[in-house]
Design an enzyme around this catalytic site. Sequence first.
Site, PDB file in Angstrom:
ATOM      1  N   HIS A  39     -59.291  31.584  92.946  1.00  0.00           N
ATOM      2  CA  HIS A  39     -59.627  30.464  92.060  1.00  0.00           C
ATOM      3  C   HIS A  39     -61.113  30.095  92.205  1.00  0.00           C
ATOM      4  O   HIS A  39     -61.849  30.036  91.221  1.00  0.00           O
ATOM      5  CB  HIS A  39     -58.736  29.269  92.416  1.00  0.00           C
ATOM      6  CG  HIS A  39     -58.950  28.062  91.572  1.00  0.00           C
ATOM      7  ND1 HIS A  39     -58.164  27.756  90.485  1.00  0.00           N
ATOM      8  CD2 HIS A  39     -59.878  27.080  91.638  1.00  0.00           C
ATOM      9  CE1 HIS A  39     -58.600  26.634  89.931  1.00  0.00           C
ATOM     10  NE2 HIS A  39     -59.636  26.188  90.617  1.00  0.00           N
ATOM     11  N   GLU A  40     -61.530  29.892  93.436  1.00  0.00           N
ATOM     12  CA  GLU A  40     -62.928  29.488  93.652  1.00  0.00           C
ATOM     13  C   GLU A  40     -63.884  30.633  93.316  1.00  0.00           C
ATOM     14  O   GLU A  40     -65.014  30.394  92.891  1.00  0.00           O
ATOM     15  CB  GLU A  40     -63.127  29.001  95.088  1.00  0.00           C
ATOM     16  CG  GLU A  40     -62.227  27.824  95.512  1.00  0.00           C
ATOM     17  CD  GLU A  40     -62.216  26.644  94.550  1.00  0.00           C
ATOM     18  OE1 GLU A  40     -63.230  26.419  93.856  1.00  0.00           O
ATOM     19  OE2 GLU A  40     -61.176  25.945  94.484  1.00  0.00           O
ATOM     20  N   HIS A  81     -64.698  30.227  89.731  1.00  0.00           N
ATOM     21  CA  HIS A  81     -65.752  29.211  89.568  1.00  0.00           C
ATOM     22  C   HIS A  81     -67.115  29.800  89.952  1.00  0.00           C
ATOM     23  O   HIS A  81     -68.123  29.590  89.277  1.00  0.00           O
ATOM     24  CB  HIS A  81     -65.476  28.006  90.473  1.00  0.00           C
ATOM     25  CG  HIS A  81     -64.414  27.073  89.962  1.00  0.00           C
ATOM     26  ND1 HIS A  81     -64.492  26.462  88.727  1.00  0.00           N
ATOM     27  CD2 HIS A  81     -63.266  26.625  90.536  1.00  0.00           C
ATOM     28  CE1 HIS A  81     -63.431  25.670  88.573  1.00  0.00           C
ATOM     29  NE2 HIS A  81     -62.662  25.758  89.642  1.00  0.00           N
ATOM     30  N   GLU A 128     -62.928  25.306  84.754  1.00  0.00           N
ATOM     31  CA  GLU A 128     -61.566  25.558  85.214  1.00  0.00           C
ATOM     32  C   GLU A 128     -60.970  26.766  84.481  1.00  0.00           C
ATOM     33  O   GLU A 128     -60.114  27.458  85.027  1.00  0.00           O
ATOM     34  CB  GLU A 128     -60.723  24.292  84.991  1.00  0.00           C
ATOM     35  CG  GLU A 128     -59.493  24.189  85.848  1.00  0.00           C
ATOM     36  CD  GLU A 128     -59.765  24.149  87.353  1.00  0.00           C
ATOM     37  OE1 GLU A 128     -60.915  23.944  87.779  1.00  0.00           O
ATOM     38  OE2 GLU A 128     -58.805  24.361  88.113  1.00  0.00           O
TER      39      GLU A 128
HETATM   40 ZN    ZN Z   1     -60.920  24.634  90.002  1.00  0.00          ZN
END
Ligand code: ZN
Length: 509
Positions: free
Chosen positions: A262-263, A266, A301
Site C-alpha cells: 500500500h505505502e 503511495h 489513495e
Molecule cells: Zn493510503
Amino acid sequence: MSLKDLQDCIGSVNDVLCTLSLLVWDSRTMMPAGGTETRGAQIATMTRIARELLLSDATARALEGAQAAVTDLSADSPERRAVEQTAAAIAFHRRIPADLLERKAIQRVIANAAWIEARERSDFSLFEPHLKVTVDLAREYADVVGWQAHPYDAMIALYEPGETYASLQSLFGELRPGLKRILDTALERPRPRTDFLRRDFPEEAQRRVALSFAKAFGYDFERGRLDTTVHPFEISFTRQDVRITTRYRRNFLPPALFGAMHETGHGLYEQNVDPSYTRTALATDLIGLYAVGGTSFGAHESQSRLWENHVGRSQAFWQLHFPTLREAFPDALGDVSADDFHAAVNVATPSLIRTEADELTYDFHIMLRVDLEAALMAGDIAVHDIPAEWNRRMKAELGLDVPGDREGCLQDIHWSSGMIGSFCTYTIGNIMAAQLFKAASASDPGIEAGLTSGDYAPLRNWLTEHVCRHGRRFNRQELLVQATGRPLTVAPYLDYLSGKHHAPLSSAA
Ligand code: ZN
C-alpha cells in the site's frame, strides 16, 4: 518580474514544508516519547513560517509579475496552473484569521489527549465535550473559508477538491446497494481457511519479503527507504526522498505485507512526479500546507489501493510469488498452497475496526463516518448522540453489535486531530483505482502479461504517464477523464469486486 521570482518564493515554502514533513516522519519512526511536546511546537512553528512566506509581500509582488507573464499561455500549461493555484491558495489563507488557526492548533493537542484517555477507558463521555469544541471550530472554519450548499463541503474541499456532500451522496447511493449485493453473495459462499495467517512469522523475514515486493513494483530505494512504525504512512521531502513505513505483527502476517504494498503505491506516485515540478506549486499543497506531488488525497489513495489490491491481492501475484513467501516461512506455510493463500487474503467478513476491514466491507465504515460528519457540521445531530447513531448504523449495515466505544466511535484518531472531511478520500481512492486499472488493462495487453510474468514496468509506466508525472497540474477529475475517458465512476469498482466474490456483475443486476 518573471515566473522565476515566484518559483523562488514557492521553492522556499516547499523547503519549509519538506523540513516540517521530515520532523513528522521522525516523530513517527525514531523519536523517543519524551520529544512529543517540543516536537509539536516545532511543527507548529514551521507551519506558521510556511504560511507567512506564502502570504508575504515578496510573494504577492512575485505573483503579480508571474500572472502577467502567463496570460498568453494555454489554460492548462504547467506554468499557468502553478500561478493560478498559488493565487487561489493565497486568497484562501487570507480569509482565515491567525487566531482561529491558533485556537484550532491548541484544541488539537487538548482533544487528542482526551481522546487517548477516552479510548483507553472506552468511554465516549470523556471525549464528548472536546469533540463539541472541535466541531464548533470546524463550523467556524467552514464559514470563514466559505461554502454554498453544505458547511461540510468546505471541509471535504481541503482533502478532495471538487467533491461535495451532495456528490458523495450520489456516489454512495450507487455504491451502497452494489456492495451490499456482493457482500450478501460472498457471505453465502463456503469460507476458505485462514488459520495459517495467524501462525509464527519472524519479523526479519517479514521485512525481507516486504522489501522484495516494494522493489518488484519499482519503488526506487536510491530515493527511498522502508522503516517501522505503529500506523503505517508514506511521506516525501521532494521526489528525491520518498519514505515508506510498515509494521510487523509476529502472529499475523497480512499487515506487514499489504501495508508495505500500500505505502509502496503511495511512494511510486511521489517518486514519479515530473522532475521539473520539484519545489514548485505543482508539487506542493499550498492550501493544506503540505509538501506533496499527488493531486488529491483520493488520487493518492487510488495508487496505494491499486498496487495493494489489484496487483497484490490478485491470483496472478500469488501464483508467482507464493513460493518466495513459503521459502521465507517454511514452518508456518508448509501446508498452504498459493490458492489457499490467495483465498485467505481476499475473504470478506464484517468487522468493527475500519483499519482492519477487508476490501468489500471497508467502504461501509467510510460511508457511516461521512454521514455522521455531515450531520455534525450541519447541526442535524448532537455530539452526544454519536455513539448511539454509530452503533445503530453498524447494526443496520454490517449486522454487528458494537461492544463499546473503543471498538466504535472512538477508534479513529481523525476527529481528535480536527481532521473532519478526509474519510471520503479512502473510498474515492478505491473507486478510482478500479477505474484506472480497468483502463490500463484495456489499453495495453502487455500490462496483464506483465502481471502474470512479474514484470510490473508496463503497469507502472502507464500510471506514471497518466497519473503520477502530472503532479498537481491537473485536478483529480481532469486526470480521470484524460486517463479513462470518464469522471469518477462506480461501475468498474463494483464489477471488480463482483468478479472477485463471484457475484453477478452490476451491469446485469
Ligand atoms: Zn493510503
